[in-house]
Design a protein around this motif. Structure first.
Motif, PDB file in Angstrom:
ATOM      1  N   VAL A 115       0.982  -1.247   0.128  1.00  0.00           N
ATOM      2  CA  VAL A 115      -0.137  -0.052  -0.069  1.00  0.00           C
ATOM      3  C   VAL A 115       0.877   1.266   0.100  1.00  0.00           C
ATOM      4  CG1 VAL A 115      -1.968  -1.025   1.010  1.00  0.00           C
ATOM      5  CG2 VAL A 115      -0.084   0.119   2.515  1.00  0.00           C
ATOM      6  N   SER A 116       2.130   1.156   0.389  1.00  0.00           N
ATOM      7  CA  SER A 116       3.160   2.241   0.587  1.00  0.00           C
ATOM      8  C   SER A 116       4.193   2.072  -0.293  1.00  0.00           C
ATOM      9  CB  SER A 116       3.355   2.615   1.888  1.00  0.00           C
ATOM     10  OG  SER A 116       4.178   1.568   2.450  1.00  0.00           O
ATOM     11  N   CYS A 117       5.282   2.981  -0.201  1.00  0.00           N
ATOM     12  CA  CYS A 117       6.600   2.780  -0.921  1.00  0.00           C
ATOM     13  C   CYS A 117       7.408   1.933  -0.475  1.00  0.00           C
ATOM     14  CB  CYS A 117       7.034   4.223  -1.009  1.00  0.00           C
ATOM     15  SG  CYS A 117       7.516   4.656   0.714  1.00  0.00           S
ATOM     16  N   PHE A 118       6.928   1.019   0.757  1.00  0.00           N
ATOM     17  CA  PHE A 118       7.827   0.230   1.403  1.00  0.00           C
ATOM     18  C   PHE A 118       7.632  -1.140   0.616  1.00  0.00           C
ATOM     19  CE2 PHE A 118       7.153   2.660   5.417  1.00  0.00           C
ATOM     20  CZ  PHE A 118       8.000   3.766   5.264  1.00  0.00           C
ATOM     21  N   THR A 119       8.824  -1.709   0.163  1.00  0.00           N
ATOM     22  CA  THR A 119       8.647  -2.924  -0.433  1.00  0.00           C
ATOM     23  C   THR A 119       9.075  -4.152   0.128  1.00  0.00           C
ATOM     24  OG1 THR A 119      10.939  -2.679  -1.147  1.00  0.00           O
ATOM     25  CG2 THR A 119       9.065  -1.750  -2.769  1.00  0.00           C
ATOM     26  N   HIS A 120       9.443  -4.168   1.683  1.00  0.00           N
ATOM     27  CA  HIS A 120       9.883  -4.911   2.390  1.00  0.00           C
ATOM     28  C   HIS A 120       9.604  -4.643   3.831  1.00  0.00           C
ATOM     29  CE1 HIS A 120      13.107  -2.715   3.896  1.00  0.00           C
ATOM     30  NE2 HIS A 120      13.583  -2.543   2.372  1.00  0.00           N
ATOM     31  N   LEU A 121       9.752  -5.374   4.643  1.00  0.00           N
ATOM     32  CA  LEU A 121       9.330  -5.238   6.209  1.00  0.00           C
ATOM     33  C   LEU A 121      10.299  -4.174   6.680  1.00  0.00           C
ATOM     34  CD1 LEU A 121       9.288  -8.927   7.644  1.00  0.00           C
ATOM     35  CD2 LEU A 121       7.583  -7.445   7.287  1.00  0.00           C
ATOM     36  N   VAL A 122       9.821  -3.286   7.392  1.00  0.00           N
ATOM     37  CA  VAL A 122      10.370  -1.831   7.839  1.00  0.00           C
ATOM     38  C   VAL A 122      10.059  -2.024   9.435  1.00  0.00           C
ATOM     39  CG1 VAL A 122      10.283  -0.803   5.744  1.00  0.00           C
ATOM     40  CG2 VAL A 122       8.416  -0.552   7.319  1.00  0.00           C
ATOM     41  N   GLN A 123      10.983  -1.279  10.266  1.00  0.00           N
ATOM     42  CA  GLN A 123      10.789  -1.123  11.573  1.00  0.00           C
ATOM     43  C   GLN A 123       9.377  -0.536  11.959  1.00  0.00           C
ATOM     44  OE1 GLN A 123      13.780   1.310  13.636  1.00  0.00           O
ATOM     45  NE2 GLN A 123      13.290   0.197  15.506  1.00  0.00           N
ATOM     46  N   ALA A 124       8.814  -1.152  12.952  1.00  0.00           N
ATOM     47  CA  ALA A 124       7.310  -0.402  13.139  1.00  0.00           C
ATOM     48  C   ALA A 124       7.553   0.872  14.076  1.00  0.00           C
ATOM     49  CB  ALA A 124       6.384  -1.397  13.812  1.00  0.00           C
ATOM     50  N   ASN A 125       8.364   1.729  13.690  1.00  0.00           N
ATOM     51  CA  ASN A 125       8.645   2.772  14.696  1.00  0.00           C
ATOM     52  C   ASN A 125       7.519   4.003  14.199  1.00  0.00           C
ATOM     53  OD1 ASN A 125       9.419   4.350  12.223  1.00  0.00           O
ATOM     54  ND2 ASN A 125      11.602   3.786  12.512  1.00  0.00           N
ATOM     55  N   VAL A 126       7.501   4.983  14.823  1.00  0.00           N
ATOM     56  CA  VAL A 126       6.420   6.126  14.673  1.00  0.00           C
ATOM     57  C   VAL A 126       6.098   6.605  13.088  1.00  0.00           C
ATOM     58  CG1 VAL A 126       5.394   8.367  15.476  1.00  0.00           C
ATOM     59  CG2 VAL A 126       6.462   6.720  17.040  1.00  0.00           C
ATOM     60  N   ARG A 127       7.428   7.046  12.705  1.00  0.00           N
ATOM     61  CA  ARG A 127       7.467   7.626  11.230  1.00  0.00           C
ATOM     62  C   ARG A 127       6.992   6.438  10.388  1.00  0.00           C
ATOM     63  NH1 ARG A 127      11.571  10.189  13.720  1.00  0.00           N
ATOM     64  NH2 ARG A 127      13.367   8.869  12.865  1.00  0.00           N
ATOM     65  N   ASN A 128       7.489   5.405  10.408  1.00  0.00           N
ATOM     66  CA  ASN A 128       6.977   4.280   9.395  1.00  0.00           C
ATOM     67  C   ASN A 128       5.596   3.970   9.354  1.00  0.00           C
ATOM     68  OD1 ASN A 128       9.626   4.255   8.115  1.00  0.00           O
ATOM     69  ND2 ASN A 128      10.357   2.376   9.454  1.00  0.00           N
ATOM     70  N   LYS A 129       5.222   3.867  10.675  1.00  0.00           N
ATOM     71  CA  LYS A 129       3.805   3.490  10.900  1.00  0.00           C
ATOM     72  C   LYS A 129       2.901   4.664  10.323  1.00  0.00           C
ATOM     73  CE  LYS A 129       3.946   2.342  15.431  1.00  0.00           C
ATOM     74  NZ  LYS A 129       3.526   1.960  16.634  1.00  0.00           N
ATOM     75  N   LYS A 130       3.284   6.071  10.531  1.00  0.00           N
ATOM     76  CA  LYS A 130       2.414   6.914   9.916  1.00  0.00           C
ATOM     77  C   LYS A 130       2.260   6.858   8.366  1.00  0.00           C
ATOM     78  CE  LYS A 130       2.359  12.059  10.159  1.00  0.00           C
ATOM     79  NZ  LYS A 130       2.759  13.356  10.795  1.00  0.00           N
ATOM     80  N   VAL A 131       3.497   6.613   7.745  1.00  0.00           N
ATOM     81  CA  VAL A 131       3.407   6.272   6.369  1.00  0.00           C
ATOM     82  C   VAL A 131       2.442   5.300   6.014  1.00  0.00           C
ATOM     83  CG1 VAL A 131       4.688   5.331   4.261  1.00  0.00           C
ATOM     84  CG2 VAL A 131       5.799   7.131   5.807  1.00  0.00           C
ATOM     85  N   PHE A 132       2.442   4.238   6.778  1.00  0.00           N
ATOM     86  CA  PHE A 132       1.456   3.033   6.503  1.00  0.00           C
ATOM     87  C   PHE A 132       0.063   3.765   6.702  1.00  0.00           C
ATOM     88  CE2 PHE A 132       4.834  -0.151   7.727  1.00  0.00           C
ATOM     89  CZ  PHE A 132       4.747  -0.752   6.263  1.00  0.00           C
ATOM     90  N   LYS A 133      -0.280   4.364   7.792  1.00  0.00           N
ATOM     91  CA  LYS A 133      -1.796   4.937   7.951  1.00  0.00           C
ATOM     92  C   LYS A 133      -2.130   5.880   6.834  1.00  0.00           C
ATOM     93  CE  LYS A 133      -1.152   4.098  12.975  1.00  0.00           C
ATOM     94  NZ  LYS A 133      -1.203   4.986  14.302  1.00  0.00           N
ATOM     95  N   GLU A 134      -1.256   6.563   6.250  1.00  0.00           N
ATOM     96  CA  GLU A 134      -1.487   7.488   5.354  1.00  0.00           C
ATOM     97  C   GLU A 134      -1.848   6.970   3.962  1.00  0.00           C
ATOM     98  OE1 GLU A 134       1.451  10.381   5.286  1.00  0.00           O
ATOM     99  OE2 GLU A 134       0.765  11.623   7.072  1.00  0.00           O
ATOM    100  N   ALA A 135      -1.064   5.572   4.143  1.00  0.00           N
ATOM    101  CA  ALA A 135      -1.095   4.919   2.665  1.00  0.00           C
ATOM    102  C   ALA A 135      -2.706   4.043   2.620  1.00  0.00           C
ATOM    103  CB  ALA A 135       0.123   4.023   2.359  1.00  0.00           C
ATOM    104  N   VAL A 136      -2.751   3.644   3.738  1.00  0.00           N
ATOM    105  CA  VAL A 136      -4.016   2.801   3.743  1.00  0.00           C
ATOM    106  C   VAL A 136      -5.096   3.622   3.463  1.00  0.00           C
ATOM    107  CG1 VAL A 136      -5.359   1.634   5.743  1.00  0.00           C
ATOM    108  CG2 VAL A 136      -2.978   0.964   5.433  1.00  0.00           C
ATOM    109  N   GLN A 137      -5.348   4.718   3.962  1.00  0.00           N
ATOM    110  CA  GLN A 137      -6.658   5.410   3.373  1.00  0.00           C
ATOM    111  C   GLN A 137      -6.739   5.752   2.021  1.00  0.00           C
ATOM    112  OE1 GLN A 137      -8.389   6.285   6.072  1.00  0.00           O
ATOM    113  NE2 GLN A 137      -6.852   5.513   7.211  1.00  0.00           N
ATOM    114  N   GLY A 138      -5.686   5.292   1.115  1.00  0.00           N
ATOM    115  CA  GLY A 138      -6.047   5.453  -0.301  1.00  0.00           C
ATOM    116  C   GLY A 138      -6.155   4.301  -0.824  1.00  0.00           C
ATOM    117  N   MET A 139      -6.678   3.061   0.042  1.00  0.00           N
ATOM    118  CA  MET A 139      -7.028   1.955  -0.747  1.00  0.00           C
ATOM    119  C   MET A 139      -8.296   1.995  -1.403  1.00  0.00           C
ATOM    120  SD  MET A 139      -5.602  -1.139   1.882  1.00  0.00           S
ATOM    121  CE  MET A 139      -7.034  -0.688   2.980  1.00  0.00           C
ATOM    122  N   VAL A 140      -8.736   1.513  -2.415  1.00  0.00           N
ATOM    123  CA  VAL A 140      -9.949   1.492  -3.242  1.00  0.00           C
ATOM    124  C   VAL A 140     -10.303   0.092  -3.618  1.00  0.00           C
ATOM    125  CG1 VAL A 140     -11.031   2.161  -5.407  1.00  0.00           C
ATOM    126  CG2 VAL A 140      -9.213   3.660  -4.283  1.00  0.00           C
ATOM    127  N   ALA A 141     -11.276  -0.166  -3.614  1.00  0.00           N
ATOM    128  CA  ALA A 141     -11.993  -1.572  -3.680  1.00  0.00           C
ATOM    129  C   ALA A 141     -12.551  -1.856  -5.153  1.00  0.00           C
ATOM    130  CB  ALA A 141     -13.159  -1.626  -2.729  1.00  0.00           C
TER     131      ALA A 141
END
Length: 1099
Positions: free
Chosen positions: A341-367
């Motif tokens: 869903v994001s620019c991360f192509t592999h597992l990344v550390q679940a730190n605050v900034r990476n989780k924020k990237v995921f949360k923003e990217a998830v909002q763009g998901m379309v069915a």
């Protein structure tokens, strides 16, 4: 050597830095900025940050030639001589050296031995934390025994339990409270509280307090039994405090969501709904399971739309919040194919900034498309099998969110996961539908996972954290081997204690169903004890290390536990405070090496040459620092000590003569200020009973009043601080007597002279100049003081640009420029710098003086011209800069976008829903109540941020990343010339370093005011919308870290039969219809308890 900020280097080649003009006279355009002279050559002295002093204009533009280099060098030497002369006469460096030598019998020279110092501090911290560890073990053992002895009661009622409900007072004050509306029958204690400065709160030491999350029904059998057996912990808490009175919060966080903590204090009631759940706290997550490698896959096929898709997005965000910095994660969506869903192509550390990237990217998901479980699971397994990246290498799991499907993808599990089943699979059926969930249940049960249902928003938080119970099974079965105390990252205490770390210890269920039955494999919860960072800081040397020496500590992630630059502007108790050591300082290869060695638990020492930012973050200096580090045993932390070479030694006053003490003390009295100059004293903790104050005049008054009652040798006072303060009071007074009092400052256009010392004295002469003195009264926190110690020669410091601009707007105001230098002593072969002296120049008067010095012309001959608002007078130049990021900044919340005519916050059933029998039978009344509750909170439903719902200050300010740029002179040449191409014209300029200063002397041709348009070099912090340097690039170069040294992800005796087969109490259709109608009509019934995996907690 000083590296002056905001000056320019034109000799540095390269296409990335081009010479360009910039508008404005100095750093600000406008008629109020005075520009002197009318001829083409412009002489400028550059003061960091780009404070330009126009010095000379050659006669008429019709006949001039650009000055020769030897002429300009002559001008520069004249300026150097003038500065040197003034500082020699008024600075008093040599005289102060003599004063120290004359008073040699009043102090001793002590040595800082780095290795001994750092080992002692590490040992003290180890002892402090070890006392907390012993208390933790007593609590965990007692909790396991209490629960084992407890007899489960099916018929227990609310009125049978007596406890202090920490939220009761707030709920009683709130007429809309759920418990007030239901008329709670719980026997809630009413307590009296007393203020305790250690807790920064009102507490009651005779009782514990209980906090239960808003979305958990207090009257359920599970909760009542939990309250019943945990009551016995109260005596253990009290006994722990008797043994160690320094203990702060002692907390048991139950896997049911109940928090029991000691001492009792009212809950910090938020303005809106309280979302605190102990199971989502960083310390609980760390203590409840080993590190995790998690891949979240989300079904975005066409059947997932509307409400179901919203539920999935929110569920993924809540799932991410259950991860800590020891975990690694990636999120992907799938239909016919899977993609991140994001620019991360592999597992990344679940730190605050990476989780924020995921949360923003998830909002763009379309069915869209069709469901393809195979694509999703193959992508997830490939991610988990990638061994070429940094990861947790412990628990491995796949979390799948879907609305349902028929495919069991058994072939995928056979290929990737069977027979060892090293990857757990958790499946989540999301939304209200009639699909067969048997395949989802089978996937979870066949892969040592668990199946959950999320029919509504109220079920999200419970069901996205229950998986921790499953991960805790191997820990419980490992028994004593898994009873390891872990220490957390720094985070904000929810009860107002400030920044803390927490020691955690898991608590296991030791019950068995009967003789010969299998051992219970449920985790009961996590025990925690807080340690305030301030308590750890008190164990470090405060003032013997000098202004630029300090102690720091980091954890296995490289995050700082202690550091003078750990100053978060805003804290959010939902997130840990994670500042990397390399972000707390300016990163270089040497510091990377030091950081790696500390993470590996090694000892070491290294002297390095590095760049440091000034305290006000306007300048960059190149300095020498000695780093010494050792591990703190029995913890995950490592301690470091940083010392400049000149701080190897320090002075320790020895004022045994009480008559001399009284004599010097009298120079602190305001009655002496008129003749001896004004004295500011550093606001330090000189004595226990000294009242602190931000107003230095009031603080001095409090200090004097206390000193009239006690002596400097009193046991309640810090004798080292007091003796040094009084000694420096006398020494600086002798400087007034020998140098300043008989000098006429006006002769050299000086506003004041001053001296500041390590002992905490700042003396400003004459007394009236103190009215305009804006520097920090604590020399160790004053930028001029710290930079002067780090640099040889004279350090010029202009006011902040905004203050300077305000002063220039008023014609009669004067602008003062500080010029300071360190006083270096050599005593018996030992070198140290115990003081800084300087003068404050009148900017306008010295600008006139510089013109005369450089031009050999009189004041009467000087023509004047002011640049208009559209003038472009600043020299063109090429700059060298150092970019860094402030990860602790605070920013105002961004306004939400306009998403429609009106927000739809809560799912409202339509007529079709009412007519659909499946809708009525799919959710219990309590679930719908929760949905209504959370609909008022989540920003994906309304536009309010979740943190705002908790009533925290983050509703007004939130943490963000700011980009900083420090410009500095990078040329190795002391003098050079250049031609700058401005398009239709060109400009000549000459630049030369002024010896023994941080100034750059510049002579430049004056361009026509209508040419060479360009922007200014700005030093102001700028907001980074992408949260700092590009996260997608940073994760490709992860910093070195180590996870916990133990991992519990497998046990051969684990019973995986409890895998969430969806069993629940079959509700009566009539009851359900009645309850739903009552809720929709606004009549609040008592909710029926919803049965999740908690039912299995019964022994």
């Amino acid at each position: 050597m000083a590296v002056p900020a905001r000056t320019c280097s034109a000799s540095r080649p390269g296409p990335s830095r081009t010479a360009r003009p910039r508008p404005g006279c100095g750093p600000w355009p406008g008629p109020s900025a005075r520009r002197l002279g009318s001829g083409p050559p412009r002489l400028l002295v550059l003061l960091p940050p780009l404070l330009l002093l126009p010095l000379l204009a050659a006669p008429g533009a019709s006949a001039y030639s650009f000055p020769q280099q030897h002429t300009m060098q002559h001008w520069a030497r004249r300026l150097e001589q003038e500065i040197e002369g003034v500082m020699r006469i008024f600075g008093g460096v040599q005289q102060l050296r003599e004063i120290y030598k004359d008073n040699r019998n009043l102090f001793e020279v002590q040595e800082n031995e780095p290795q001994k110092l750092v080992e002692k501090v590490a040992g003290d911290i180890e002892n402090l934390l070890d006392r907390k560890v012993q208390a933790l073990k007593r609590l965990a053992d007692a909790a396991e025994n209490f629960q084992k002895a407890h007899r489960w009661q099916d018929s227990i009622k609310e009125e049978d339990i007596m406890y202090y409900d920490a939220k009761a007072d707030a709920e009683l004050d709130d007429p809309e409270s759920e418990d007030v509306e239901r008329g709670s029958k719980a026997s809630t204690l009413r307590l009296d509280f007393m203020e305790d400065p250690n807790f920064k709160n009102k507490v009651n030491y005779s009782y514990t307090a209980v906090q239960i999350p808003t979305d958990i029904y207090k009257g359920s059998t599970v909760i009542l039994n939990e309250l019943n057996w945990t009551e016995a912990l109260e005596n253990v808490f009290i006994e722990n405090r008797r043994r160690d009175p320094t203990l702060l919060w002692q907390v048991f966080g139950s896997a049911t969501g109940v928090t029991r903590y000691y001492p009792a204090t009212p809950w910090r009631a938020p303005k809106k709904i309280d979302l605190y759940d102990v199971r989502r706290r960083p310390w609980y997550i760390q203590g409840a399971s080993s590190p995790k490698d998690m891949v979240i896959i989300v079904d975005v096929s066409g059947s997932v739309s509307g409400l179901t898709l919203k539920l999935m997005k929110t569920s993924v965000c809540e799932m991410l919040d259950t991860l800590s910095d020891d975990d690694y994660v990636n999120v992907a969506s799938f239909n016919e194919k899977a993609q991140p869903v994001s620019c991360f192509t592999h597992l990344v550390q679940a730190n605050v900034r990476n989780k924020k990237v995921f949360k923003e990217a998830v909002q763009g998901m379309v069915a869209k498309g069709t469901t393809g479980y195979k694509a999703g699971f193959e992508y997830a397994f490939d991610q988990l099998q990638n061994s070429n990246i940094t990861r947790a290498n412990c628990n491995k799991m796949i979390m799948m969110f879907t609305d349902g499907g028929e495919d069991r993808v058994q072939d995928v599990f056979e290929k990737y996961n069977w027979p060892n089943r090293t990857v757990r699979v958790f499946t989540f059926s999301v939304g209200q539908h009639n699909y067969d969930v048997t395949p989802l249940q089978w996937m979870a049960c066949a892969n040592k996972g668990y199946y959950f249902e999320i029919p509504s928003i109220g079920a999200i938080r419970i069901n996205t954290q229950e998986y921790l119970d499953v991960l805790g099974r191997p820990m419980v079965l490992a028994g004593k081997e898994a009873k390891q105390v872990q220490w957390t990252n720094v985070y904000e205490d929810a009860l107002g204690l400030g920044l803390v770390v927490t020691g955690t210890l898991p608590v296991f269920n030791l019950t068995q169903d009967g003789p010969g039955e299998k051992k219970n494999q449920l985790i009961l919860g996590v025990m925690g004890i807080d340690v305030a960072l301030n308590d750890i800081k008190r164990l470090t040397p405060n003032y013997t290390l000098g202004a630029n020496g300090y102690v720091f500590a980091i954890d296995l992630n490289g995050y700082v536990l202690l550091h003078p630059n750990l100053k978060p502007q805003t804290t959010n108790f939902r997130e840990p405070v994670t500042l990397d050591f390399l972000d707390a300082e300016l990163e270089d290869e040497n510091k990377e090496e030091i950081r790696r060695s500390m993470i590996d638990g090694n000892k070491g020492h290294k002297q390095i040459r590095t760049l440091v930012k000034s305290l006000d973050e306007r300048y960059v200096d190149e300095v020498i620092r000695n780093y010494t580090w050792v591990p703190i045993r029995s913890t995950n932390y490592s301690l470091g000590l940083v010392l400049p070479p000149y701080s190897t030694f320090y002075l320790q006053a020895n004022l045994s003569d009480q008559i001399l003490q009284v004599k010097y003390f009298e120079f602190l009295l305001p009655s002496s200020f008129e003749s001896e100059g004004h004295v500011f004293i550093a606001p330090r903790e000189y004595c226990k009973d000294l009242n602190a104050s931000d107003n230095n005049t009031e603080f001095l008054k409090n200090f004097i009043e206390l000193m009239e009652k006690v002596t400097p040798d009193s046991k309640q006072c810090n004798n080292f601080l007091l003796h040094n303060l009084i000694l420096d009071t006398g020494i600086t007074q002798q400087l007034v007597e020998r140098v300043w009092r008989d000098q006429d400052l006006n002769t050299y256009s000086l506003l004041s002279v001053f001296a500041a010392t390590d002992g905490g004295i700042t003396r400003v002469f004459p007394n009236k100049a103190a009215e305009d003195w804006t520097e920090n009264p604590e020399p160790f926190n004053a930028s001029f003081y710290r930079r002067s110690l780090d640099n040889h020669g004279y350090i010029f410091k202009p006011p902040q640009q905004d203050a300077l601009l305000r002063q220039l707007e008023l014609e009669n105001d004067t602008v003062g420029i500080l010029v300071s230098t360190a006083v270096e002593l050599s005593l018996g072969g030992r070198t140290l710098r115990p003081a800084v002296v300087g003068v404050k120049l009148d900017l306008e008067a010295w600008a006139e003086k510089f013109k005369v010095l450089a031009s050999n012309r009189t004041h009467q001959d000087q023509p004047h011209k002011q640049c208009g608002p559209s003038s472009h007078c600043e020299m063109d130049c090429e700059v060298n800069n150092e970019e860094s990021y402030d990860y602790q900044a605070a920013c105002a919340p961004q306004p939400p976008g306009n998403l429609g005519a009106a927000p739809r916050g809560v799912f409202v059933p339509t007529i079709a829903d009412f007519l659909n029998l499946a809708w009525w039978t799919s959710a219990a009344a309590w679930s719908l109540f929760q949905q209504l509750l959370y609909g008022l909170i989540y920003h994906s439903w309304f536009q309010a941020d979740p943190t705002e719902a908790e009533g925290s200050p983050e509703a007004r300010e939130s943490s963000c990343v700011m980009k900083q740029t420090q410009y500095y002179f990078g040329s190795v040449n002391a003098s050079y010339n250049a031609i700058i191409d401005c398009g239709n014209c060109s400009r000549l300029f000459h630049a030369q370093r002024l010896t023994n200063t941080n100034l750059l002397f510049v002579v430049a041709e004056k361009p026509l005011c209508s040419q060479c348009e360009a922007g200014r070099l700005l030093q102001k912090e700028t907001h980074c919308p992408a949260d700092g340097p590009e996260q997608c690039e940073l994760v490709q170069r992860p910093r070195y870290r180590r996870g916990p040294h133990i991992c519990f992800d497998y046990n051969a005796t684990e019973d995986t039969s409890d895998c969430g087969r969806g069993a629940s109490f079959p509700p009566s259709l009539g009851v359900l219809v009645s309850l739903q109608l009552l809720l929709l009509l606004g009549l609040p019934p008592r909710p029926q308890p919803q049965v999740h995996s908690h039912a299995s907690r019964r022994p």
